[in-house]
Motif scaffolding. Structure first.
Motif, PDB file in Angstrom:
ATOM      1  N   UNK A   1       0.857  -2.511  -8.886  1.00 32.32           N
ATOM      2  CA  UNK A   1       0.060  -1.796  -9.897  1.00 32.32           C
ATOM      3  C   UNK A   1      -1.312  -1.363  -9.396  1.00 32.32           C
ATOM      4  N   UNK A   2      -1.942  -2.163  -8.533  1.00 33.40           N
ATOM      5  CA  UNK A   2      -3.273  -1.808  -8.042  1.00 33.40           C
ATOM      6  C   UNK A   2      -3.239  -0.493  -7.279  1.00 33.40           C
ATOM      7  N   UNK A   3      -2.280  -0.355  -6.374  1.00 31.68           N
ATOM      8  CA  UNK A   3      -2.206   0.852  -5.552  1.00 31.68           C
ATOM      9  C   UNK A   3      -1.563   2.015  -6.316  1.00 31.68           C
ATOM     10  N   UNK A   4      -0.600   1.708  -7.180  1.00 28.77           N
ATOM     11  CA  UNK A   4       0.033   2.763  -7.963  1.00 28.77           C
ATOM     12  C   UNK A   4      -0.936   3.437  -8.909  1.00 28.77           C
ATOM     13  N   UNK A   5      -1.737   2.650  -9.600  1.00 31.01           N
ATOM     14  CA  UNK A   5      -2.700   3.219 -10.543  1.00 31.01           C
ATOM     15  C   UNK A   5      -3.815   3.961  -9.805  1.00 31.01           C
ATOM     16  N   UNK A   6      -4.254   3.398  -8.672  1.00 31.30           N
ATOM     17  CA  UNK A   6      -5.304   4.054  -7.897  1.00 31.30           C
ATOM     18  C   UNK A   6      -4.830   5.404  -7.370  1.00 31.30           C
ATOM     19  N   UNK A   7      -3.611   5.449  -6.845  1.00 28.38           N
ATOM     20  CA  UNK A   7      -3.067   6.713  -6.335  1.00 28.38           C
ATOM     21  C   UNK A   7      -2.880   7.719  -7.463  1.00 28.38           C
ATOM     22  N   UNK A   8      -2.430   7.266  -8.609  1.00 28.68           N
ATOM     23  CA  UNK A   8      -2.236   8.181  -9.743  1.00 28.68           C
ATOM     24  C   UNK A   8      -3.565   8.756 -10.224  1.00 28.68           C
ATOM     25  N   UNK A   9      -4.605   7.930 -10.287  1.00 32.91           N
ATOM     26  CA  UNK A   9      -5.923   8.418 -10.690  1.00 32.91           C
ATOM     27  C   UNK A   9      -6.415   9.499  -9.731  1.00 32.91           C
TER      28      UNK A   9
ATOM     29  N   UNK B   1      -8.330   7.222   1.765  1.00 34.83           N
ATOM     30  CA  UNK B   1      -9.544   6.407   1.869  1.00 34.83           C
ATOM     31  C   UNK B   1      -9.622   5.310   0.806  1.00 34.83           C
ATOM     32  N   UNK B   2      -9.518   5.637  -0.487  1.00 30.30           N
ATOM     33  CA  UNK B   2      -9.585   4.563  -1.483  1.00 30.30           C
ATOM     34  C   UNK B   2      -8.450   3.557  -1.364  1.00 30.30           C
ATOM     35  N   UNK B   3      -7.268   4.001  -0.943  1.00 26.31           N
ATOM     36  CA  UNK B   3      -6.142   3.083  -0.799  1.00 26.31           C
ATOM     37  C   UNK B   3      -6.385   2.098   0.342  1.00 26.31           C
ATOM     38  N   UNK B   4      -6.937   2.570   1.454  1.00 29.83           N
ATOM     39  CA  UNK B   4      -7.212   1.675   2.583  1.00 29.83           C
ATOM     40  C   UNK B   4      -8.266   0.646   2.209  1.00 29.83           C
ATOM     41  N   UNK B   5      -9.322   1.075   1.533  1.00 29.27           N
ATOM     42  CA  UNK B   5     -10.353   0.125   1.112  1.00 29.27           C
ATOM     43  C   UNK B   5      -9.769  -0.899   0.149  1.00 29.27           C
TER      44      UNK B   5
ATOM     45  N   UNK C   1       0.826  -1.205   0.000  1.00 31.00           N
ATOM     46  CA  UNK C   1       0.000   0.000   0.000  1.00 31.00           C
ATOM     47  C   UNK C   1       0.863   1.260   0.000  1.00 31.00           C
ATOM     48  N   UNK C   2       1.826   1.316   0.906  1.00 32.31           N
ATOM     49  CA  UNK C   2       2.666   2.513   1.038  1.00 32.31           C
ATOM     50  C   UNK C   2       3.540   2.698  -0.199  1.00 32.31           C
ATOM     51  N   UNK C   3       4.201   1.630  -0.619  1.00 32.40           N
ATOM     52  CA  UNK C   3       5.109   1.729  -1.761  1.00 32.40           C
ATOM     53  C   UNK C   3       4.351   2.032  -3.055  1.00 32.40           C
ATOM     54  N   UNK C   4       3.223   1.345  -3.275  1.00 30.80           N
ATOM     55  CA  UNK C   4       2.433   1.583  -4.481  1.00 30.80           C
ATOM     56  C   UNK C   4       1.869   2.990  -4.527  1.00 30.80           C
ATOM     57  N   UNK C   5       1.400   3.483  -3.383  1.00 31.53           N
ATOM     58  CA  UNK C   5       0.861   4.845  -3.326  1.00 31.53           C
ATOM     59  C   UNK C   5       1.953   5.870  -3.613  1.00 31.53           C
ATOM     60  N   UNK C   6       3.129   5.672  -3.033  1.00 36.49           N
ATOM     61  CA  UNK C   6       4.249   6.593  -3.274  1.00 36.49           C
ATOM     62  C   UNK C   6       4.612   6.621  -4.755  1.00 36.49           C
ATOM     63  N   UNK C   7       4.670   5.446  -5.374  1.00 35.65           N
ATOM     64  CA  UNK C   7       4.991   5.383  -6.807  1.00 35.65           C
ATOM     65  C   UNK C   7       3.919   6.100  -7.624  1.00 35.65           C
ATOM     66  N   UNK C   8       2.653   5.902  -7.242  1.00 36.78           N
ATOM     67  CA  UNK C   8       1.571   6.526  -7.987  1.00 36.78           C
ATOM     68  C   UNK C   8       1.552   8.038  -7.888  1.00 36.78           C
ATOM     69  N   UNK C   9       2.066   8.567  -6.774  1.00 39.37           N
ATOM     70  CA  UNK C   9       2.037  10.020  -6.564  1.00 39.37           C
ATOM     71  C   UNK C   9       3.288  10.722  -7.062  1.00 39.37           C
ATOM     72  N   UNK C  10       4.279   9.953  -7.505  1.00 42.55           N
ATOM     73  CA  UNK C  10       5.524  10.575  -7.961  1.00 42.55           C
ATOM     74  C   UNK C  10       5.297  11.547  -9.112  1.00 42.55           C
ATOM     75  N   UNK C  11       4.296  11.255  -9.953  1.00 42.33           N
ATOM     76  CA  UNK C  11       4.044  12.086 -11.114  1.00 42.33           C
ATOM     77  C   UNK C  11       3.632  13.505 -10.771  1.00 42.33           C
ATOM     78  N   UNK C  12       3.179  13.755  -9.553  1.00 39.59           N
ATOM     79  CA  UNK C  12       2.802  15.115  -9.175  1.00 39.59           C
ATOM     80  C   UNK C  12       4.040  15.996  -9.004  1.00 39.59           C
TER      81      UNK C  12
ATOM     82  N   UNK D   1       5.312   9.134 -15.246  1.00 35.50           N
ATOM     83  CA  UNK D   1       4.967   8.438 -16.493  1.00 35.50           C
ATOM     84  C   UNK D   1       5.785   7.159 -16.647  1.00 35.50           C
ATOM     85  N   UNK D   2       7.077   7.234 -16.325  1.00 33.25           N
ATOM     86  CA  UNK D   2       7.955   6.067 -16.464  1.00 33.25           C
ATOM     87  C   UNK D   2       7.535   4.944 -15.514  1.00 33.25           C
ATOM     88  N   UNK D   3       7.242   5.295 -14.267  1.00 31.75           N
ATOM     89  CA  UNK D   3       6.846   4.261 -13.301  1.00 31.75           C
ATOM     90  C   UNK D   3       5.507   3.641 -13.670  1.00 31.75           C
ATOM     91  N   UNK D   4       4.607   4.424 -14.239  1.00 27.27           N
ATOM     92  CA  UNK D   4       3.318   3.866 -14.655  1.00 27.27           C
ATOM     93  C   UNK D   4       3.486   2.873 -15.789  1.00 27.27           C
TER      94      UNK D   4
END
Length: 294
Positions: free
Chosen positions: A171-179, A214-218, A111-122, A129-132
Motif C-alpha cells: 500500500x505504501x508504494x501503490x498509493x505513492x505511485x498513484x498520487x 525519485x519518491x519511490x526510491x526515497x 517497490x516494483x510491484x507496488x509501483x506497478x499496481x499504483x500506475x495501473x490506473x493510468x 480503482x479496484x487495486x486501490x
C-alpha cells in the motif's frame, strides 16, 4: 618527440563523462557527498560486507557451543555468550546477515510491484480503482497483526517473513505511485501526448514512470527500516526465523528470557538494530535533501 600539451579533446573528456551520467545519476551521487549521505554509505557498506562475509570471518559458524554459558561482555566474547555457550557477537553478525538478506530481497520486490499496481490506473482506470480499494483494505490492518496473519498462513521462517513484508509494504508504494500518476496526468505534456494519439503505455514509460522513481526510491529506503523492525517484532512473538538459525529479532526473543541471568544478552542485537535504523535514516535525509527537494 612527444609533448605534454593538453589537447582540447582531453580537456573536455572529464566533463563529457560527467554529463553522460545524466542529471538523475548526478543527483543521487550528490547525496553521498553530504555528511549524512557519506556516513550512511560507510555504515551500510561496512555492515553489508561484514554480514555477507560472516562465513569467512567466522568459519566456526553461529552454532558453536561451549561450557561458558550466559557469560557477560569480555574481550573473548564482546557481546557475551548465550544459554548454550554460543558467542552472541558471532550470532548477531549472522543475524544481521539474515536480516539484510531478507530486506534486500523483499523491499525491491515491494517497490516494483507496488509501483506497478499504483500506475495501473493510468492504462485501465477501473483496474486502478479496484487495486486501490484492495490496498486500502491492507492498509487498514496494523502491520504487526497483518504480518502475524500472513506468517500463520504460510508458516514461520524466511519465506513467511518475506511475503509478509511484501504485502505490508504494497500500500505504501501503490498509493505513492498513484498520487504521482494522478498529478502527472494533468500536466500539459501528458495531455498533448494523448491528443497526438500516443499510446498510454508509451506515455506512462516516457513521462509518468520517470517522475515516480525519485519518491519511490526515497520511500524504499524508509521502508528498509520498517522491514527490519517488522522482522524483529515477528521473531519476538516466535513467528520469525526459527532456531538455531539466528536473526536479530530471534536473538532479542531468546535474550528476554534470560535477561535476569545475563542483562547484556540483548545489548548486541539492539546495538546492531539501532545502527541499521541510524544508517538508513541518514540516507533517507540525504536523499530527501538532494533528490526530492531539487
Amino acid at each position: 618527440m612527444s609533448t605534454a600539451t593538453t589537447t582540447p579533446a582531453a580537456a573536455v573528456a572529464r566533463p563529457e563523462r560527467a554529463r553522460r551520467l545524466g542529471p538523475t545519476a548526478r543527483r543521487y551521487l550528490s547525496a553521498f557527498k553530504t555528511a549524512r549521505g557519506l556516513i550512511a554509505l560507510v555504515l551500510i557498506v561496512v555492515m553489508t560486507v561484514i554480514a555477507f562475509l560472516a562465513p569467512v570471518l567466522f568459519p566456526g559458524g553461529y552454532d558453536a557451543q561451549s561450557d561458558q554459558t550466559l557469560q557477560g561482555i569480555s574481550l573473548q566474547h564482546p557481546f557475551g555468550t548465550d544459554e548454550l555457550g554460543r558467542d552472541i557477537f558471532v550470532r548477531s553478525i549472522y543475524g544481521l546477515r539474515t536480516d539484510l538478506a531478507l530486506v534486500y530481497i523483499a523491499v525491491p520486490i515491494t517497490m516494483v510491484l507496488g509501483t506497478f499496481i499504483g500506475l495501473l490506473g493510468f492504462v485501465w482506470k477501473w483496474l486502478g480503482t479496484a487495486t486501490q480499494r484492495v490496498l486500502d483494505i491492507i492498509l487498514g490492518f496494523p502491520s504487526l497483526i497483518l504480518g502475524i496473519s500472513v506468517v500463520l498462513v504460510l508458516g514461520s521462517g524466511f519465506v513467511g517473513l518475506l511475503v509478509s513484508i511484501i504485502i505490508i509494504g504494497l500500500p505504501q508504494f501503490g498509493r505513492l505511485a498513484r498520487q504521482t500518476m494522478l498529478a502527472q496526468q494533468q500536466r500539459e505534456y501528458v495531455t498533448a501526448a494523448s491528443t497526438l494519439g500516443i499510446g498510454r503505455w508509451r506515455i506512462m514509460g516516457r513521462h509518468i514512470v520517470p517522475n515516480t522513481v525519485d519518491p519511490v526510491i526515497v520511500q524504499g529506503v524508509v521502508f528498509l527500516v520498517h522491514a527490519v523492525f517488522l522482522e524483529a517484532a515477528l521473531s519476538i512473538v516466535g513467528l520469525g526465523i526459527q532456531p538455531p538459525e539466528p536473526s536479530l529479532g530471534a536473538l532479542l526473543d531468546t535474550g528476554m528470557r534470560y535477561i535476569n541471568q545475563s542483562p547484556t544478552y540483548i545489548l548486541g542485537p539492539i546495538i546492531i538494530l539501532l545502527l541499521i535504523a541510524f544508517a538508513f535514516t541518514l540516507l533517507t535525509d540525504a536523499l530527501n535533501e538532494t533528490v526530492n527537494r531539487k
